[in-house]
Motif scaffolding. Structure first.
Motif, mmCIF file in Angstrom:
data_model
loop_
_atom_site.group_PDB
_atom_site.id
_atom_site.type_symbol
_atom_site.label_atom_id
_atom_site.label_comp_id
_atom_site.label_asym_id
_atom_site.label_seq_id
_atom_site.Cartn_x
_atom_site.Cartn_y
_atom_site.Cartn_z
ATOM 1 N N LYS A 510 -64.251 32.947 45.057
ATOM 2 C CA LYS A 510 -64.753 33.196 46.412
ATOM 3 C C LYS A 510 -65.713 32.095 46.842
ATOM 4 N N SER A 511 -66.527 31.647 45.908
ATOM 5 C CA SER A 511 -67.453 30.554 46.203
ATOM 6 C C SER A 511 -66.693 29.273 46.528
ATOM 7 N N GLU A 512 -65.603 29.023 45.806
ATOM 8 C CA GLU A 512 -64.800 27.819 46.067
ATOM 9 C C GLU A 512 -64.226 27.849 47.478
ATOM 10 N N ILE A 513 -63.723 29.013 47.898
ATOM 11 C CA ILE A 513 -63.168 29.121 49.247
ATOM 12 C C ILE A 513 -64.259 28.891 50.293
ATOM 13 N N ARG A 514 -65.436 29.496 50.079
ATOM 14 C CA ARG A 514 -66.533 29.296 51.037
ATOM 15 C C ARG A 514 -66.899 27.819 51.141
ATOM 16 N N ASP A 515 -66.936 27.138 50.009
ATOM 17 C CA ASP A 515 -67.315 25.727 50.015
ATOM 18 C C ASP A 515 -66.252 24.865 50.698
ATOM 19 N N VAL A 516 -64.992 25.208 50.503
ATOM 20 C CA VAL A 516 -63.927 24.453 51.160
ATOM 21 C C VAL A 516 -63.974 24.672 52.671
ATOM 22 N N VAL A 517 -64.189 25.917 53.092
ATOM 23 C CA VAL A 517 -64.300 26.215 54.525
ATOM 24 C C VAL A 517 -65.516 25.502 55.120
ATOM 25 N N ASN A 518 -66.599 25.468 54.345
ATOM 26 C CA ASN A 518 -67.780 24.672 54.703
ATOM 27 C C ASN A 518 -68.323 24.996 56.096
ATOM 28 N N GLY A 519 -68.505 26.299 56.355
ATOM 29 C CA GLY A 519 -69.148 26.698 57.592
ATOM 30 C C GLY A 519 -68.242 26.748 58.802
ATOM 31 N N ARG A 520 -66.958 26.453 58.637
ATOM 32 C CA ARG A 520 -66.068 26.451 59.795
ATOM 33 C C ARG A 520 -65.586 27.846 60.163
ATOM 34 N N SER A 521 -65.909 28.822 59.350
ATOM 35 C CA SER A 521 -65.651 30.227 59.661
ATOM 36 C C SER A 521 -66.628 31.064 58.855
ATOM 37 N N SER A 522 -67.020 32.179 59.419
ATOM 38 C CA SER A 522 -67.913 33.092 58.700
ATOM 39 C C SER A 522 -67.136 34.239 58.062
ATOM 40 N N SER A 523 -65.804 34.188 58.146
ATOM 41 C CA SER A 523 -64.975 35.299 57.677
ATOM 42 C C SER A 523 -64.088 34.898 56.518
ATOM 43 N N PHE A 526 -61.573 37.187 54.170
ATOM 44 C CA PHE A 526 -60.215 37.645 54.458
ATOM 45 C C PHE A 526 -59.157 36.654 53.986
ATOM 46 N N LEU A 527 -59.567 35.497 53.471
ATOM 47 C CA LEU A 527 -58.603 34.456 53.131
ATOM 48 C C LEU A 527 -58.070 34.614 51.712
ATOM 49 N N ASP A 528 -56.786 34.395 51.557
ATOM 50 C CA ASP A 528 -56.180 34.305 50.240
ATOM 51 C C ASP A 528 -56.627 33.001 49.595
ATOM 52 N N TYR A 529 -56.618 32.973 48.278
ATOM 53 C CA TYR A 529 -57.056 31.787 47.537
ATOM 54 C C TYR A 529 -56.230 30.553 47.904
ATOM 55 N N VAL A 530 -54.944 30.757 48.202
ATOM 56 C CA VAL A 530 -54.072 29.632 48.526
ATOM 57 C C VAL A 530 -54.511 28.919 49.799
ATOM 58 N N ALA A 531 -55.240 29.617 50.667
ATOM 59 C CA ALA A 531 -55.699 28.991 51.916
ATOM 60 C C ALA A 531 -56.557 27.767 51.640
ATOM 61 N N GLY A 532 -57.248 27.763 50.498
ATOM 62 C CA GLY A 532 -58.089 26.616 50.157
ATOM 63 C C GLY A 532 -57.292 25.326 50.080
ATOM 64 N N TRP A 533 -56.027 25.409 49.592
ATOM 65 C CA TRP A 533 -55.189 24.205 49.491
ATOM 66 C C TRP A 533 -54.783 23.699 50.864
ATOM 67 N N PHE A 534 -54.537 24.599 51.801
ATOM 68 C CA PHE A 534 -54.178 24.162 53.150
ATOM 69 C C PHE A 534 -55.357 23.477 53.831
ATOM 70 N N ILE A 535 -56.543 24.014 53.628
ATOM 71 C CA ILE A 535 -57.719 23.401 54.254
ATOM 72 C C ILE A 535 -58.007 22.043 53.623
#
Length: 947
Positions: A510-523, A526-535
């Motif tokens: 979960k921390s990895e996803i938050r860091d990848v999003v990097n403030g571009r969403s506060s939600s 709700f993201l699947d782990y795979v979303a990190g690769w798309f970002i």
């Protein structure tokens, strides 16, 4: 049973003395059928075969043992047998212990495929029979079983070695063990492909110079490994001196045999397993198949799934073909025999970089390399240069893998693929001349792809590539830099990253996803782990260009993920360039239908048409093209559906049901009602039937205490009710929720919400199975209410039910709301309130009302069948199916004047309407969690007073 275990069991059966009476049962046991089932077959209780010595396992196989020379006629008799048809046998099999013949009867893919072989060789066809264990048949496995056999042999060896060398199983030494296994795999392959001098040199050396007890096997292996790290010119001076039998092995280097040559100790059994593995013909190993299977060997948690992780080439090509291979083939076709155009294509391919940031054992990279080599070979042949050395460098195929053993295998798989392609396209002599020594450059990074900087691994300029090793297989302290060969090419990112819903993600993930999003969403929750690769891919493309395509869970193109993920991707200048809509990504797991996935390709917008490949029910794939693709993978504008607090189309208001918040004290079973001591009048006044999703679908019978304020004093005079009321008050007063303590505790005689229809309520379960052809929806009376596990339209006109019961609404909900696991997950604010409906005339509403009534009447004919019974896709009554079909026709004619051809057309029309409606109607975003903001529905809501 997995594929590896099945192959091993069949091999043992073929080697054992043939027992005609026992064979059918031993054969079935090899596929995991339990002793209890086999016992019933033996006694004849479940064996409905109509042939002598025949055994029929319903829905599986009809087999018979026959006299010598009668295999053909017996197979024909099995085929013609009425019992075969009645028992829905998928296979028939006949054998006399000398030969064996079998036929597949039920398969849209194989179309009645048959096999015939000597009895001793029938395990070679184990892939043919895998459907008997519920395993999807994959052609590559059927054609070449050596990959599964090699996996099974090495797994036995691995487990035996760890049993006798427990220190090698520790975290500190597991990497050494994995590296040792990589060395063995290379040696087995090298001795069967003439890389080593003499056929079977490695296995023969072990057999000749190691003791049968296994006592000195580690020493023999260590010396062989040491020899392959010493150049021929330095061997005379090597200390200690190399034994003559070790000096026969060539210098390999490349880091594979560098460093320690320590080997785990061998038992007699471990040595036997080692020699059995060497006895296979490794020449025919497919590095992509074997690599993806063997990766489970080194993972204790995955070893039970051994061999299940293989991804078929056709599925991998769903990513690679539209990503770049189709374009290369088109350029090859356009070039024809024009040598200048062919040369330009070769130069282009030499500069292409393929990058898999979740590469596992490297199967995407291997397939990409092999496909490019095939194109290059055709090109070179047309130019009259068939023996030309490949211009496609392995250093341009790069990956990131979290675990060290798959990373080791990925490096090895690419080396093997290069050698096999050289043999295939240039000949054995040329391949051998250039294979050794191995190149020491390392192209697979072992690390966390969401924590690493992709630009440092696959930069646009091709320089300054920091990796984690000085050589191909080592892991020293210092890093090295490896330049791309033929700089300045295109980068294509691909792979099959891990899917993991937020509920199952670890805190670190979960921390990895938050860091990848990097403030571009506060939600991000709700993201699947795979979303990190798309970002990460979008961030990479924004700086370095390129195109990325991943296999992904379809959840990122559904529901709440869409308005979180895709604005980030689009915001980096990317567009969806192509996609495969949802399909089953099956593997070799027993009875595994496969996870439902999609393929999505993103990149900088181009002038080329956008392509959507849609899977049809009959297995065909239909290509649709347009100027843009929605995040929901339909052709159309890049619209994103947002939650709405009220319906856009003048529909009835849908709300959550009543959350009890009562600790179970206000909910009752039928038996508990009897213990309350209520009179008939009191029961009518204080008890209501209550439905959740499961109750409505499966016919559950639950009730609740329902006390309106004007009857509170009377209710408290009843001891059983007073006790329950007091228990609710205590629970709410001690709750951590402030609202429960300060508000709800003042009315402990009531559910948190007290909503009920004055005349009727339309109930919609919040979760329901995707296997049903329609969403479950129905009517409950004024003496019944709904829990918060379902949605309700209180006193809404019946034509609303016709909308919910339609195929149109099901595909909208499945796309916009998403799924929970594989079940539809309903949402009022995201699914119902956004559902686009054309203007309905009074005649339209009357027609739809009759359709809803017809559906209800069709159900009533089958009372007391439950919704689950009625909507079983295999057993849905004809009259009910016809009522729904009529409802669909009436509704769809309102939309377009005819029936829609398919779900894709339905979705495209719905998104078109949604775009029009949101462009002309101001958005009314939802403010609450799930329920509507403050609409005025026609419903009865009780007033409350302090109890």
């Amino acid at each position: 049973m997995n594929a590896v275990e099945i192959e091993a069991a069949l091999s043992e059966l073929a080697l054992a003395p043939f027992d005609a009476a026992e064979f059918p049962y031993a054969f079935l046991a090899a596929f995991g059928h339990k002793d209890t089932s086999l016992k019933r077959l033996r006694t004849g209780n479940n064996n409905t075969s109509d042939l002598p010595a025949g055994v029929l396992l319903r829905n599986h196989i009809h087999l018979a043992v026959c006299d010598a020379g009668q295999v053909g006629p017996t197979l024909a008799a099995l085929r013609a047998s009425p019992a075969t048809t009645k028992g829905k046998a998928k296979f028939i099999l006949a054998t006399d212990g000398q030969t064996l013949e079998a036929e597949e009867l039920v398969s849209s893919a194989a179309g009645g495929e048959t096999i015939a072989s000597a009895f001793a060789a029938f395990p070679n066809h184990f892939g043919f029979f895998l459907p008997l264990a519920g395993i999807s048949t994959i052609q590559e496995i059927k054609d070449n079983p050596v990959d599964v056999r090699a996996t099974g042999r090495l797994n036995k060896l691995y487990v035996e070695l760890l049993r006798d060398n427990p220190d090698w199983a520790t975290d500190q030494r597991r990497a050494d063990m994995n590296h040792f296994m990589a060395r063995l795999i290379f040696c087995f392959f090298a001795e069967d492909t003439d890389i080593f001098n003499g056929q079977g040199l490695f296995t023969q050396t072990l057999n000749q110079f190691s003791e049968a007890s296994g006592a000195n096997t580690h020493t023999v292996l260590s010396e062989v490994f040491r020899a392959m790290n010493i150049k021929p010119t330095e061997r005379a001076a090597a200390q200690p001196r190399l034994p003559g039998w070790a000096d026969q092995f060539p210098y390999v280097n490349g880091g594979l045999f560098a460093g320690s040559t320590e080997v785990p100790r061998f038992t007699r059994m471990a040595r036997t397993y080692l020699l059995h593995a060497g006895g296979l013909n490794w020449r025919h190993i497919n590095p992509d198949i074997f690599g993806s299977m063997i990766q489970a060997v080194a993972d204790d948690a995955e070893r039970g799934a051994l061999g299940m992780h293989y991804t078929s080439v056709p599925n991998i090509l769903k990513v690679l073909n539209p990503l770049f291979l189709d374009e290369l083939r088109a350029q090859l076709e356009a070039a024809g025999e024009n040598k200048s155009k062919l040369l330009n294509l070769r130069k282009r391919m030499a500069r292409i970089r393929v990058f898999d940031p979740a590469c596992g054992s490297g199967n995407f990279l291997v397939i990409a390399y092999k496909q490019m080599r095939e194109i290059e070979a055709t090109l070179n042949h047309r130019r009259g240069e068939p023996d030309r050395r490949s211009d496609i460098p392995l250093t341009n195929f790069r990956g990131i893998e979290l675990r060290d053993f798959p990373a080791e295998i990925a490096r090895l798989a690419l080396i093997i693929a290069e050698y096999q392609c050289d043999v295939l396209y240039r000949g054995q002599k040329e391949a051998l001349a250039e294979f050794l020594p191995l190149n020491a450059e390392n192209w697979i990074v072992c690390g966390n792809a969401l924590r690493l900087d992709w630009l440092s691994i696959c930069p646009p300029t091709g320089t300054g590539v920091k990796l984690v090793a000085d050589d191909l297989f080592g892991t020293p302290l210092e890093q090295s830099e490896i330049d791309f060969e033929n700089e300045g090419g295109e980068t294509f990112i691909c792979g099959n990253p891990p899917y993991l819903g937020n509920t199952w993600q670890s805190a670190a993930q979960k921390s990895e996803i938050r860091d990848v999003v990097n403030g571009r969403s506060s939600s991000t929750g709700f993201l699947d782990y795979v979303a990190g690769w798309f970002i990460k891919a979008a961030d990479y493309i924004a700086k370095a260009q390129g195109v990325a395509a991943f296999v992904t869970t379809n959840s990122i193109c559904q529901g709440q993920s869409v308005p979180i993920l895709w604005p980030i991707v689009f915001g980096k200048g990317c567009d969806i360039l192509f996609a495969y809509t949802s399909f089953k990504w099956a593997n070799l797991a027993s009875h595994n239908a496969g996870v439902t996935v999609a393929v999505v390709g993103v990149g900088v917008p181009t002038t080329m048409p956008r392509r959507v490949y849609a899977h049809q029910d009959d297995g065909a794939v239909v290509l649709r093209e347009g100027v843009s693709i929605t995040p929901y993978l339909t052709i159309g504008p890049r619209i994103i559906v947002e939650k709405q607090s009220s319906p856009m189309s003048g529909l009835g208001v849908m709300e959550f049901g009543n959350k009890p918040s009562d600790g179970g004290n206000l909910l009752l079973s039928s038996e508990e009602i009897g213990s309350l001591g209520l009179s008939e009048a009191q029961r009518e006044r204080f008890i209501r039937r209550i439905y959740g999703s499961d109750d409505f679908i499966n016919g559950g019978l639950r009730f609740c205490v329902w006390i309106e304020d004007q009857h509170l004093d009377e209710a408290r005079e009843i001891p059983a009710l007073r006790k329950r009321i007091d228990a609710v008050r205590t629970l709410r007063l001690t709750s951590r929720d402030k609202g429960a303590r300060t508000i709800l505790a003042k009315r402990p005689h009531q559910l948190k919400l007290m909503r009920i229809g004055s005349s009727q309520t339309i109930i919609v379960p919040s979760v329901s199975s995707e296997s049903r052809p329609y969403l479950p929806v129905g009517i409950i009376d004024a003496h019944s209410t709904v829990t918060n596990l379902a949605f309700a339209l209180y006193d809404a006109p019946l034509w609303n039910m016709a909308l919910i019961a339609s195929r149109l609404h099901l595909v909208w909900i499945g796309t916009v709301c998403g799924k929970m696991k594989t079940d539809f997950r309903y949402s009022n604010t995201l699914g119902w309130n956004t559902f686009p409906v054309p203007f309905l005339t009074e005649q339209n509403k009357a027609d739809l009302t009759r359709c809803a009534e017809n559906i209800l009447l069709a159900r009533e004919v089958h009372f007391p069948a439950t919704i689950a019974d009625l909507y079983d896709p295999e057993a849905m009554p004809d009259n009910l199916r016809a009522a729904h079909a009529h409802n669909d026709e009436v509704l769809e004619r309102i939309y377009i004047g005819r029936r829609f051809k398919n779900d894709t057309e339905r979705l495209e029309k719905l998104f078109q309407l949604y775009t029009q409606m949101t462009a002309t109607t101001p958005a009314s975003p939802a403010t609450g969690k799930g329920s509507s903001a403050k609409p005025k529905p026609a419903r009865k809501t009780t007033r409350s007073k302090q109890a």
